[in-house]
Design an enzyme around this catalytic site. Structure first.
Site, PDB file in Angstrom:
ATOM      1  N   ASP A  45      43.867  46.854  40.281  1.00 54.65           N
ATOM      2  CA  ASP A  45      42.419  46.797  40.655  1.00 54.65           C
ATOM      3  C   ASP A  45      42.515  48.859  41.111  1.00 54.65           C
ATOM      4  OD1 ASP A  45      39.600  45.758  40.457  1.00 54.65           O
ATOM      5  OD2 ASP A  45      39.337  46.515  42.000  1.00 54.65           O
ATOM      6  N   GLU A  55      44.013  50.064  36.585  1.00 55.18           N
ATOM      7  CA  GLU A  55      42.776  50.545  36.138  1.00 55.18           C
ATOM      8  C   GLU A  55      42.454  51.736  36.847  1.00 55.18           C
ATOM      9  OE1 GLU A  55      37.936  49.211  37.248  1.00 55.18           O
ATOM     10  OE2 GLU A  55      39.683  49.826  38.794  1.00 55.18           O
TER      11      GLU A  55
HETATM   12  C1  BGC Z   1      37.071  45.728  39.229  1.00 53.79           C
HETATM   13  C2  BGC Z   1      35.331  45.750  39.549  1.00 53.79           C
HETATM   14  C3  BGC Z   1      35.368  45.543  40.982  1.00 53.79           C
HETATM   15  C4  BGC Z   1      34.905  47.133  41.675  1.00 53.79           C
HETATM   16  C5  BGC Z   1      35.800  46.564  43.368  1.00 53.79           C
HETATM   17  C6  BGC Z   1      36.999  47.445  38.961  1.00 53.79           C
HETATM   18  O1  BGC Z   1      37.254  47.926  39.200  1.00 53.79           O
HETATM   19  O2  BGC Z   1      37.263  45.814  37.616  1.00 53.79           O
HETATM   20  O3  BGC Z   1      34.690  44.219  39.251  1.00 53.79           O
HETATM   21  O4  BGC Z   1      33.879  45.746  41.665  1.00 53.79           O
HETATM   22  O5  BGC Z   1      36.785  47.179  40.813  1.00 53.79           O
HETATM   23  O6  BGC Z   1      37.305  46.133  43.779  1.00 53.79           O
END
Ligand code: BGC
Length: 530
Positions: free
Chosen positions: A213, A268
């Site tokens: 994340d 991500e």
């Molecule tokens: C996740 C979100 C989240 C955010 C903070 C993002 O990349 O996919 O759902 O709110 O990170 O952790």
């Protein structure tokens, strides 16, 4: 023939744990619920599952605010449930990816609680990012340390409550997301050791990989200079994609490589350019990164082609496989995005069917989001009081937030909770009554359903997979269409409203019955290349 690691061309199904299936009857999905529905995923024909965070959490951001990285939240189950799930997932021939959230913890995490109780300059505060504020315009006023915004609206800083004893020391802490999500200080080696240990904890329990994340956000520029109007995502700006982040993933790669069985990591990574993506994909770093541009593109053949070319180009220097996404727990469901601008009913469904063929015929791996196989739309009319996404609250209701794509899955029956929870239990978000014909049960035996379409396309992709090269060749095609070939497979997508002549080849799968050699508007076909 060289062995292709599983993740290079996998179809991965994202499970938003809270909304997938509720076994214990508290209105929220859980690990036992997932176990009970693995048959659906096997029949669907995906290769792997990605679970959103199920760790101990106050759920201020749906679990992306972790209070204990080594335990399961009681709402979602126990560690024993997790172990049983891993065993069952593997027994079904599937792989399991879990989310890891290294940029920030929950404000209920013991480290943050210790930090709040400790004075400025203490080792406890050094695990997070605390800074003094700036003098405000008027005497006695104070402003946040800089102008950084939270991704969810409002400033990225919250002042520590000084309390009666003044223990807060007047500092502010950084949170790129909600105030309940303080950012870790990745310049502190203790944070590195902690996360390496967390990775091993889950690898030892048998996970096949991690979805990282906010992977580009861990390091911030030490000057904490203002953004001064720049995009927060600009790479090598003060917030995202600082060079130091790559050291972390190189170390994580060594850890993953120390385990057998092709363990992987997908980041991500939001960046402002393909060059920056490639930096994460060195052979000694992440295996994959999400490439979100397809999800952001409008329904347009030229936009799709540009996105596909750019995505292929971005990974080419590293030899990594591209990734494709149409929907996720963070975005408006693509069925709704694909509504016809003139409101022609049914177009969105036709387009979603066609988009699946595009997604599944591209080289690399495809990430599906739960519910797209049922043709679920975004729920746009949730009552304000039901909304839980912090975006809604932090923007004072200006932005609806992401709850509309997180409504629980309808499994069976005629009324809420549609088999999501045991009968009589109210799910954590209300489910639209119009979903009765969209349950898994209602669609499973209907050959014309979206579910049957997904099963058919996934089964055919699996049969063809070994014969498909890792690149694609564009074919000439009429305006508003995309035709391309991957060895024995030709994919034709007509984004226009009018029929066009199909490319040559024998039709293998079409999103609508064909009339002669014409491909109707808003449809797609797979053909065997002549
Ligand atoms: C996740 C979100 C989240 C955010 C903070 C993002 O990349 O996919 O759902 O709110 O990170 O952790």
């Amino acid at each position: 023939m060289t062995r292709i690691p599983w993740w290079r061309n996998a179809v991965v199904y994202e499970i938003y744990v809270r909304s997938f299936a509720d076994a214990d009857g508290d209105g929220e999905g859980d690990l036992q619920g997932i176990r009970s529905r693995l048959g659906h995923l096997r029949d669907l024909g995906v290769d792997a599952l990605w679970l959103t965070p199920f760790y101990r959490s106050p759920l201020a951001d749906g679990g992306y605010d972790v209070a204990d990285y080594r335990d399961v939240d009681p709402r979602f189950g126990t560690l024993d449930d997790f172990d049983a799930l891993v065993a069952d997932v593997h027994a079904h021939g599937l792989r399991l990816i879990v989310d890891i959230v290294p940029n920030h913890s929950s404000d209920r995490h013991p480290w943050f609680q210790e930090a709040l109780a400790a004075p400025p300059g203490s080792p406890e505060r050094a695990r997070y990012i605390f800074r003094p504020g700036r003098p405000g315009e008027r005497p006695g006023e104070e402003e946040p340390p800089n102008d950084w915004p939270s991704a969810f609206g409002g400033p990225a800083w919250t002042r520590v409550d000084d309390g009666a004893d003044g223990a807060g020391g007047g500092e502010w802490y950084l949170h790129l997301y909600a105030r309940e999500q303080p950012d870790f200080n990745w310049r502190n080696p203790e944070v590195h050791r902690e996360f390496e240990d967390i990775l091993r904890f889950w690898l030892d329990r048998g996970v096949d990989g991690f979805r990282i994340d906010v992977a580009a956000g861990l390091f911030k520029d030490e000057s904490f200079c203002d953004l001064a109007g720049r995009d927060r995502r600009v790479s090598n700006g003060p917030i995202y994609s600082r060079p130091e982040v790559h050291e972390v993933y190189r170390r994580w790669r060594q850890i993953l490589d120390g385990y057998d069985g092709d363990r992987m990591a997908i980041g991500e990574v939001w960046t402002d350019g393909p060059e920056d993506l490639a930096l994460y994909l060195r052979p000694d770093e992440l295996h994959q990164v999400f490439q979100f541009d397809l999800q952001l593109a409008p329904w347009s053949a030229s936009a799709f082609r540009d996105v596909i070319d750019a995505a292929m180009k971005a990974v080419a220097p590293t030899g990594a496989a591209p990734t494709w996404v149409l929907s996720s727990h963070d975005s408006i469901r693509h069925l709704t995005r694909y509504e016809h601008p003139a409101g022609i009913p049914g177009t969105e469904r036709a387009r979603a069917k066609a988009a699946l063929l595009l997604l599944l015929s591209l080289p690399g791996s495809a990430y599906l989001y739960q519910g797209e196989e049922l043709g679920l739309p975004e729920v746009t009319d949730l009552p304000d009081e039901a909304r839980q996404d912090p975006i809604f609250e932090r923007t004072g209701g200006e932005l609806a937030g992401r709850d509309g794509c997180r409504v629980p899955l309808p499994w069976s029956g005629e009324a809420e909770p549609f088999g999501f929870s045991p009968g009589g239990v109210r799910p954590w978000l209300p489910m639209p009554p119009e979903w009765a014909p969209m349950t898994v049960e209602a669609q499973a035996s209907d050959p014309s359903s979206m579910l049957s379409w997904y099963r058919e396309a996934l089964a055919l992709r699996r049969r063809l997979a070994d014969d498909l090269p890792e690149d694609l060749e564009w074919l000439d095609s009429p305006g508003g269409t995309l035709y391309f070939r991957r060895g024995p497979l030709t994919c034709a997508l007509n984004c226009g409203d009018n029929p066009v002549r199909l490319p040559s080849g024998t039709p293998l799968l079409t999103s609508i019955p064909l009339y002669g050699d014409l491909l109707p508007g808003n449809t797609a076909a797979w053909l065997r290349t002549p």
